[in-house]
Design a protein around this motif. Structure first.
Motif, PDB file in Angstrom:
ATOM      1  N   THR A   3      51.799 -43.008  17.092  1.00 55.49           N
ATOM      2  CA  THR A   3      52.468 -44.289  16.837  1.00 55.49           C
ATOM      3  C   THR A   3      51.810 -45.019  15.679  1.00 55.49           C
ATOM      4  O   THR A   3      52.496 -45.650  14.871  1.00 55.49           O
ATOM      5  N   PHE A   4      50.487 -44.925  15.581  1.00 58.60           N
ATOM      6  CA  PHE A   4      49.792 -45.619  14.493  1.00 58.60           C
ATOM      7  C   PHE A   4      50.026 -44.917  13.151  1.00 58.60           C
ATOM      8  O   PHE A   4      50.107 -45.572  12.112  1.00 58.60           O
ATOM      9  N   ILE A 308      47.803 -59.280  21.543  1.00 59.58           N
ATOM     10  CA  ILE A 308      48.403 -58.608  22.710  1.00 59.58           C
ATOM     11  C   ILE A 308      47.583 -57.389  23.141  1.00 59.58           C
ATOM     12  O   ILE A 308      48.033 -56.597  23.958  1.00 59.58           O
ATOM     13  N   GLY A 309      46.397 -57.244  22.567  1.00 62.77           N
ATOM     14  CA  GLY A 309      45.470 -56.245  23.107  1.00 62.77           C
ATOM     15  C   GLY A 309      45.184 -55.052  22.223  1.00 62.77           C
ATOM     16  O   GLY A 309      44.544 -54.104  22.678  1.00 62.77           O
ATOM     17  N   THR A 310      45.646 -55.050  20.960  1.00 58.41           N
ATOM     18  CA  THR A 310      45.329 -53.922  20.082  1.00 58.41           C
ATOM     19  C   THR A 310      43.867 -54.043  19.652  1.00 58.41           C
ATOM     20  O   THR A 310      43.474 -55.066  19.099  1.00 58.41           O
ATOM     21  N   ARG A 314      41.978 -49.498  16.421  1.00 58.47           N
ATOM     22  CA  ARG A 314      43.365 -49.077  16.195  1.00 58.47           C
ATOM     23  C   ARG A 314      43.925 -49.739  14.934  1.00 58.47           C
ATOM     24  O   ARG A 314      44.669 -49.122  14.174  1.00 58.47           O
TER      25      ARG A 314
ATOM     26  N   TYR B 108      55.044 -50.409  22.980  1.00 59.17           N
ATOM     27  CA  TYR B 108      53.750 -50.535  22.296  1.00 59.17           C
ATOM     28  C   TYR B 108      52.611 -50.896  23.258  1.00 59.17           C
ATOM     29  O   TYR B 108      51.533 -50.311  23.216  1.00 59.17           O
ATOM     30  N   ILE B 109      52.889 -51.864  24.161  1.00 60.24           N
ATOM     31  CA  ILE B 109      51.851 -52.300  25.107  1.00 60.24           C
ATOM     32  C   ILE B 109      51.436 -51.139  26.016  1.00 60.24           C
ATOM     33  O   ILE B 109      50.263 -50.916  26.263  1.00 60.24           O
ATOM     34  N   LEU B 111      51.710 -48.026  25.337  1.00 54.14           N
ATOM     35  CA  LEU B 111      50.988 -47.065  24.505  1.00 54.14           C
ATOM     36  C   LEU B 111      49.509 -47.437  24.437  1.00 54.14           C
ATOM     37  O   LEU B 111      48.622 -46.582  24.596  1.00 54.14           O
ATOM     38  N   LEU B 112      49.244 -48.732  24.235  1.00 54.56           N
ATOM     39  CA  LEU B 112      47.849 -49.185  24.177  1.00 54.56           C
ATOM     40  C   LEU B 112      47.150 -48.953  25.510  1.00 54.56           C
ATOM     41  O   LEU B 112      45.943 -48.727  25.555  1.00 54.56           O
TER      42      LEU B 112
END
Lengths: 411, 228
Positions: A3-4, A308-310, A314, B108-109, B111-112
């Motif tokens: 995804t990244f 939101i937690g990244t 990352r 996305y969340i 995924l994290l």
């Protein structure tokens, strides 16, 4: 992680024009690298091939000490047994005996110090290109026999000595009794190689003629060996050392005989790396500038991602992937265009006839045929990705350190 | 049972050498499943309070306990993990990732959090259907209306089933009808999933719909009214 990578890829297309400018700068850098590497490889290769084909051969068998000092006393007897072993050595294409010594040639106008080479014309044709470089018109021809009163000189030397084909000159040399003797020989032909220093210094006559002049009998100074493939030099050299050397001979590869040439090639390679470094220093700033701009524009967005937690790692890798994507497209474009041009030029050549005299000093010939090696492509890829990584490091760390709260307030 | 416990919370800022007392000694608790609005005029400290509860900012003094974790002793990476796993955020300006589709934004969340691809796609799709965005699943944020984007933001906030959702003026950029629809949606999620919602707002409609309304003034609680 995918995804990244995907995020990195999509992000670079948010500012298509800006990304294309960076990709172009990388691509042009790689293209310049491929072109100059191809040109330099071609030049080096032609320099080596011309030196091998005119004078050195791939391997030479000498009496010990001859390479250091070309004295007449460093000669040896090449008996049937030794020559048979050379003939039977795998990957040997041809060989030719030579007698080499210092001498002086004198015309009615002038005189010059030379190296006179006694050759077996039949065998020499298979080992060196002197036959090919000899003019075959206006009476000029190659040495016709092993014991004729003929001498082959370069066009340049003929001009300096004011000689024409058919004229006589006197060769003066020291025989085995240290007596100076002079012999008159007729100029049978003129040659011209791409190697200027060679043409200025080397003349040819029949091997037996020179042996009778210097009194060394059937002994010779050198056996020049030509292989089917230059790559096999070290292996064949080892076989010859094991097969024919009984302690009194030295068996040398072209690299051993022309260390200056090897050093020149290394010098060219180093110059290329400096050139590449300069090219890619500019690329570093171009990528770093673009990424910093991208990060400033996405300051708020990165803040949201962090809020939101990244995690910082990352974010760091997302920016590295963006740079990696830019580098990947640039390097592929540069390699494709560079290879295509090199491919075309490897057939047409790059004609530098305008600088013919300078090119003769280098011994390359006036038309350069670029060569791209696999290692050049590998180097281009490594240099681009390394450069890209270096360029992306600061922006990526900066992005990873963005404080989410500050970024959320930043519009 | 309280899920947020705030004691003697103070937050001072230094703005160009001038001390600004954004929060001046707040004590309050929020119980699990509450649907609470924090209201007050601009500068009353509601966003600062929400930021501290969400671990985006540190208090000058006092303590904030979320669940059983005291935020004052946590490092920035621990706070980041807490935000990822325990708190959902809804921002005033939607704040979706512009290069990701609605589905990818919600995914996305997860995924994290390391959820497998299939599971996160299934869950994200399910939530988007739940918030009424079945047809917008593959759309990028730029191809959606403000209301639709805010619904994606809600879906993103709830997909990992956090204990708390913090929403900073979620209806501020929406028209009244869209704002009302969004509130209905959040209220329904609050009831169905027992998720605690804490809003900051100065929208009268949100204040009316809140089950508990805490009014802030000059960084202090001016009133605290439980309606149900």
């Amino acid at each position: 992680m995918m995804t990244f990578i995907k995020l990195g890829w999509r992000n670079i297309w948010r500012h298509r024009r800006r990304s294309l400018v960076v990709i172009s700068s990388i691509g042009i850098g790689v293209f310049a690298m491929m072109f100059s590497a191809g040109f330099m490889n071609g030049m080096n290769m032609q320099m080596v091939e011309n030196t091998i084909s005119t004078s050195l051969g791939h391997i030479a068998v000498h009496s010990k000490g001859f390479q250091e000092n070309m004295k007449l006393e460093f000669n040896f007897n090449a008996d049937r047994n030794m020559l048979g072993k050379i003939d039977r050595t795998p990957r040997v294409k041809a060989w030719a005996p030579r007698v080499k010594m210092q001498a002086m040639v004198r015309s009615s106008e002038s005189s010059r110090g030379v190296m006179i080479v006694g050759i077996d014309p039949g065998r020499e044709k298979n080992v060196s290109k002197i036959y090919d470089y000899t003019r075959k018109e206006d009476g000029s021809h190659f040495i016709t026999g092993r014991n004729t009163d003929e001498i082959l000189i370069s066009r340049e030397m003929a001009e300096k000595l004011d000689l024409l084909v058919g004229d006589r000159l006197v060769v003066m040399l020291q025989d085995k009794h240290n007596e100076i003797i002079g012999t008159g020989l007729r100029v049978c032909g003129l040659y011209e190689t791409p190697v200027n220093s060679y043409d200025r210094f080397v003349v040819f006559t029949g091997i037996e003629k020179l042996q009778s002049m210097n009194g060394m009998g059937a002994n010779i100074s050198e056996i020049s060996v030509l292989l089917n493939d230059k790559k096999d030099v070290d292996a064949v050299k080892s076989s010859l050392v094991a097969g024919i050397d009984e302690g009194s001979l030295e068996i040398l590869s072209w690299k051993d005989m022309a260390p200056g040439l090897v050093r020149s090639i290394r010098l060219f390679d180093t110059m290329m790396f400096i050139f590449f470094a300069i090219i890619f220093m500019t690329v570093v700033f171009s990528i770093a500038n673009t990424l910093i701009m991208a990060i400033m524009e996405r300051f708020h967005e990165i803040g949201v991602m962090k809020s939101i937690g990244t995690g910082p790692m990352r974010i760091f890798f997302m920016i590295i992937f963006e740079a990696f994507n830019l580098g990947l497209i640039g390097v592929v474009a540069g390699i494709v265009v560079g290879m295509a041009l090199n491919f075309v030029l490897s057939y047409t050549g790059i004609d530098l006839s305008l600088y013919q005299e300078s090119m003769r000093v280098w011994g390359t010939g006036s038309v350069i045929y670029p060569i791209i090696r696999f290692i050049d492509i590998v180097n281009a890829v490594i240099i681009v990705f390394f450069t890209t990584f270096i360029a992306a490091l600061y922006p990526a760390v900066k992005a990873a350190r963005i404080k989410p709260l500050e970024a959320l307030h930043f519009i | 049972m309280s899920i947020i416990a705030i004691k003697a919370l103070v937050k001072d800022y230094d703005v160009n050498g001038i001390a600004v007392n954004a929060v001046r000694g707040i004590d309050m608790t929020i119980d699990k499943g509450e649907f609470t609005a924090i209201a007050g005029p601009s500068g009353s400290g509601k966003t600062t309070l929400l930021n501290i509860v969400g671990g985006l900012d540190y208090p000058t003094s006092g303590s904030v306990v979320v669940g059983d974790r005291d935020l004052s002793g946590m490092s920035s990476s621990e706070l980041s993990d807490m935000r990822l796993n325990n708190i959902g955020f809804i921002f005033q300006a939607y704040n979706l990732i512009p290069v990701l589709s609605a589905l990818e934004n919600v995914e996305y969340i997860l995924l994290l959090q390391g959820v497998s691809k299939k599971e996160r796609q299934d869950r994200a799709r399910e939530i988007l259907i739940e918030v009424g965005l079945e047809k917008e699943i593959s759309r990028l944020p730029k191809d959606m209306s403000g209301g639709q984007q805010q619904r994606v933001a809600v879906a993103r906030a709830i997909v990992s089933e956090p204990e708390i959702i913090l929403a900073d003026e979620p209806t501020a950029n929406l028209d009244q009808k869209t704002g009302a629809n969004l509130l209905d949606l959040m209220h329904e999620l609050n009831r169905k999933k027992n998720i605690t919602f804490l809003f900051s707002t100065h929208d009268s409609m949100v204040m009316e719909r809140a089950e508990r309304l805490i009014q802030l003034s000059d960084g202090m609680i001016a009133s605290d009214e439980k309606r149900r």
